[in-house]
Write a protein that holds these residues in place. Structure first.
Motif, PDB file in Angstrom:
ATOM      1  N   SER A   1      26.942  29.213  92.548  1.00  0.00           N
ATOM      2  CA  SER A   1      27.077  29.538  93.967  1.00  0.00           C
ATOM      3  C   SER A   1      28.532  29.322  94.383  1.00  0.00           C
ATOM      4  O   SER A   1      29.392  28.984  93.560  1.00  0.00           O
TER       5      SER A   1
ATOM      6  N   PHE B   1      27.162  33.811  93.034  1.00  0.00           N
ATOM      7  CA  PHE B   1      26.535  34.001  94.339  1.00  0.00           C
ATOM      8  C   PHE B   1      27.438  33.339  95.383  1.00  0.00           C
ATOM      9  O   PHE B   1      27.118  32.280  95.918  1.00  0.00           O
TER      10      PHE B   1
ATOM     11  N   MET C   1      26.162  32.267  98.804  1.00  0.00           N
ATOM     12  CA  MET C   1      25.105  31.255  98.846  1.00  0.00           C
ATOM     13  C   MET C   1      25.669  29.878  98.519  1.00  0.00           C
ATOM     14  O   MET C   1      26.747  29.739  97.956  1.00  0.00           O
TER      15      MET C   1
ATOM     16  N   ARG D   1      18.306  36.460  98.405  1.00  0.00           N
ATOM     17  CA  ARG D   1      19.255  36.072  97.357  1.00  0.00           C
ATOM     18  C   ARG D   1      18.556  35.252  96.270  1.00  0.00           C
ATOM     19  O   ARG D   1      18.914  35.358  95.087  1.00  0.00           O
TER      20      ARG D   1
ATOM     21  N   ASP E   1      16.992  37.773  94.169  1.00  0.00           N
ATOM     22  CA  ASP E   1      18.009  38.405  93.322  1.00  0.00           C
ATOM     23  C   ASP E   1      18.291  37.541  92.094  1.00  0.00           C
ATOM     24  O   ASP E   1      18.405  38.057  90.968  1.00  0.00           O
TER      25      ASP E   1
END
Length: 239
Positions: free
Chosen positions: A174, A201, A204, A223, A226
């Motif tokens: 993240s 990500f 996030m 997310r 995902d």
């Protein structure tokens, strides 16, 4: 090697989910199981520092519904970290040197691998969240018999750790995790590199796919889905 600041200071969200799996044991280790018990493909999940949170149980059931034999062992043996531990001096240092260390968990990883294979699994993959990402990387570095592993917003990853693994790796950091690009590039010379992948990500936060994820939030849920889709595709490619 350290926890991201977000890992040490952000409490887990409360999630409302009713698990559909079963409880059992692997040796003396309590374990949550999902999916068909006779599946040839098995996945062991290493939860984050908060232990049996509803989100990781839900993920186990999702993977089980896809035909995987999923084992979610209680590696912290009923003693996870709690909200009250966040911010306390020395808590995380003590954790990483005791029940959260690779040396403490190595024997369980061997026992779980052997149990799943003796139960009919022809291949076993690993998934690790937060602290569990560090343990999964250690397992893929030192142990044989695991098909590969996915690490999701991993913590405690030191420079050079990723390039040492000896099986396919999926890394899903993240925005709160370091840039692993150089370390990940160290895998390029290995015969399994075509199965390796890293997706950041950056929209996030640390824990969005684990105990800190609020899956009632539409954006976080999307997310998380995902990330789960990437994990599922990865597991399909290695098993």
């Amino acid at each position: 090697m350290s926890f991201p600041a977000a890992c040490c200071n952000t409490p887990p969200v409360k999630a409302d989910y009713t698990p559909s799996g079963t409880k059992g044991k692997i040796g003396d280790l309590d374990c949550y199981f999902a999916g068909p018990s006779d599946s040839k493909r098995a996945i062991m999940i290493n939860y984050d520092i908060f232990g049996y949170h509803a989100n990781v149980l839900q993920l186990s059931d999702i993977l089980g519904s896809l035909g995987y034999r999923v084992a979610l062992p209680d590696l912290l043996r009923g003693d996870p970290l709690e909200e009250a531990d966040l911010g306390k001096p020395g808590v995380f240092d003590t954790f990483t040197k005791t029940r959260g260390s690779w040396e403490t968990n190595k024997g369980d990883y061997i026992a779980i691998r052997d149990y799943l294979k003796s139960s009919g699994a022809e291949s076993v993959g690993l998934i690790g969240f937060c602290w569990g990402g560090h343990i999964v990387v250690s397992a893929l570095t030192e142990l044989e018999g695991y098909a590969g592993g996915a690490i999701v917003h991993p913590a405690l990853i030191a420079d050079g750790d990723l390039s040492k693994v000896n099986a396919p790796l999926l890394a899903l950091p993240s925005k709160d995790e370091p840039d692993f690009t150089q370390d990940f590039a160290g895998l390029e010379g290995k015969p399994f590199f075509d199965k390796c992948k890293m997706v950041r990500f950056d929209d996030m936060f640390h824990g969005f796919c684990g105990a800190r994820g609020d899956w009632s939030n539409e954006v976080q849920a999307k997310r998380a889905n995902d990330a789960i889709a990437l994990v599922v595709n990865f597991m399909s490619s290695i098993m």
